[in-house]
Design an enzyme around this catalytic site. Structure first.
Site, PDB file in Angstrom:
ATOM      1  N   HIS A 239       0.821  -1.218   0.000  1.00 48.90           N
ATOM      2  CA  HIS A 239       0.000   0.000   0.000  1.00 48.90           C
ATOM      3  C   HIS A 239       0.858   1.274   0.000  1.00 48.90           C
ATOM      4  O   HIS A 239       0.583   2.225  -0.720  1.00 48.90           O
ATOM      5  CB  HIS A 239      -0.879   0.019   1.255  1.00 48.90           C
TER       6      HIS A 239
HETATM    7  O1  RIB Z   1      -4.124  -0.212   5.348  1.00 51.89           O
HETATM    8  C1  RIB Z   1      -2.787  -0.240   4.912  1.00 51.89           C
HETATM    9  C2  RIB Z   1      -1.945   0.706   5.703  1.00 51.89           C
HETATM   10  O2  RIB Z   1      -1.952   0.335   7.085  1.00 51.89           O
HETATM   11  C3  RIB Z   1      -0.456   0.677   5.303  1.00 51.89           C
HETATM   12  O3  RIB Z   1       0.096   1.938   5.518  1.00 51.89           O
HETATM   13  C4  RIB Z   1       0.137  -0.324   6.245  1.00 51.89           C
HETATM   14  O4  RIB Z   1       1.542  -0.112   6.463  1.00 51.89           O
HETATM   15  C5  RIB Z   1      -0.628  -0.017   7.508  1.00 51.89           C
HETATM   16  O5  RIB Z   1      -0.002   1.110   8.131  1.00 51.89           O
END
Ligand code: RIB
Ligand code: CA
Length: 320
Positions: A239
């Site tokens: 992500h």
């Molecule tokens: O939902 C994904 C996010 O939440 C990303 O930034 C992951 O590292 C967690 O922090």
């Protein structure tokens, strides 16, 4: 001219991979890396930021911000995916913590020193951003742009059916930031979920003889194991790297103005992002939302950025 950025991280394996890309990309000037609790406790997040920077040893070391707990603590963590230490159980060595400045102070200092020039890339809960805006009420108008990894528009949450992890961890801060007058780009799960890196990623990483390759070859295999065990998925989400790509290659993303807010209450709905998508919205537009991307090009550019980081990080310290 490289883009001045601040990275706000809760490392976290995907945060670490984004850091590997950002620290060595010629398009970015990383002024600071500020830790925030989320995937792991604030203490471990701070330790991980320091340890990652020591391991990667970039040409210019960014300032490091110390994380502290959100006022409401942390309702959840990400250790089931990121490991007990947040980095796949690698337990990186770290020297004595070099800085004691809180993350929100570092953010205020750097924005004040570079008014309207800095992009804050928020890859964890928005605790530090909200605190910086509380500490200096003029700050939102001095931020060049705030890019946020988090939220959902039309897909399920990833920590509850309604909420994405970063917003669920600290919904009050997420609401305060979305309601602030700064220029915001949100990169939600609708977009970041579409990139699933297969095991072939391990063959496409920089060589283990480089610092970036040595680190990623250590921390990524545990992530693949966790995704297989937890989700039956033969691949991992990245992500935060996708959100970083939206800053480095905005031409590969399609964004649209939307009106969004965050639910701060509710057994079932806490942390949910709510958008006014009525035919005639009554809410005021307050952020740009990435609603599409050229996925194959994003993956290609992401791998190219990692390859560049590998070339620029010579021999690594993991060598025995
Ligand atoms: O939902 C994904 C996010 O939440 C990303 O930034 C992951 O590292 C967690 O922090
Ligand atoms: Ca993160």
């Amino acid at each position: 001219m490289p883009k001045k950025v601040i990275l706000d991280l809760d490392p976290g394996i995907d945060d670490a991979m984004a850091l590997c890309m950002a620290l060595f990309d010629p398009r970015l000037d990383v002024l600071a890396v500020t830790a925030v609790g989320g995937n792991v406790s604030p203490q471990i997040a701070t330790r991980n930021v320091q340890a990652l920077i020591e391991q990667l040893d970039p040409p210019r070391w960014p300032r490091v911000g110390v994380a502290s707990y959100a006022d409401t603590g942390l309702p959840v963590d990400g250790r089931h995916l990121h490991g007990i230490d947040g980095l796949g159980g690698v337990h990186l060595d770290v020297a004595e913590l070099r800085t004691r400045h809180p993350s929100e102070k570092i953010i205020c200092d750097e924005i004040r020193a570079n008014p309207e020039e800095v992009t804050i890339i928020a890859l964890g809960p928005l605790t530090n951003i909200a605190r910086a805006f509380q500490r200096d009420p003029e700050l939102p108008s001095l931020v060049g742009r705030l890019a946020i990894s988090g939220g959902t528009v039309a897909v399920p949450g990833n920590v509850t059916p309604a909420a994405e992890f970063n917003f669920y961890c600290d919904p009050e801060s997420a609401r305060a930031v979305l309601r602030s007058p700064c220029t915001k780009t949100l990169v939600p799960l609708d977009v970041t979920n579409r990139v699933v890196m297969s095991l072939d990623l391990l063959n496409q990483l920089p060589p283990e003889t480089t610092k970036v390759g040595g680190l990623l070859h250590q921390i990524l295999p545990p992530a693949f194991r966790a995704y297989r065990q937890q989700f039956g998925l033969e691949g991992i989400h990245v992500h935060d790297s996708v959100t970083l790509m939206a800053v480095m290659n905005p031409e590969l993303f399609t964004a649209k103005e939307m009106a969004g807010d965050v639910e701060t209450r509710g057994d079932l709905t806490m942390g949910a992002t709510v958008f006014d998508r009525r035919r005639v919205p009554a809410w005021r537009f307050n952020l740009e939302v990435a609603v599409d991307m050229q996925k194959d090009d994003v993956v290609r550019e992401l791998l190219a950025s990692l390859a560049n980081s590998g070339r620029r990080t010579g021999r690594n310290r993991f060598e025995v």
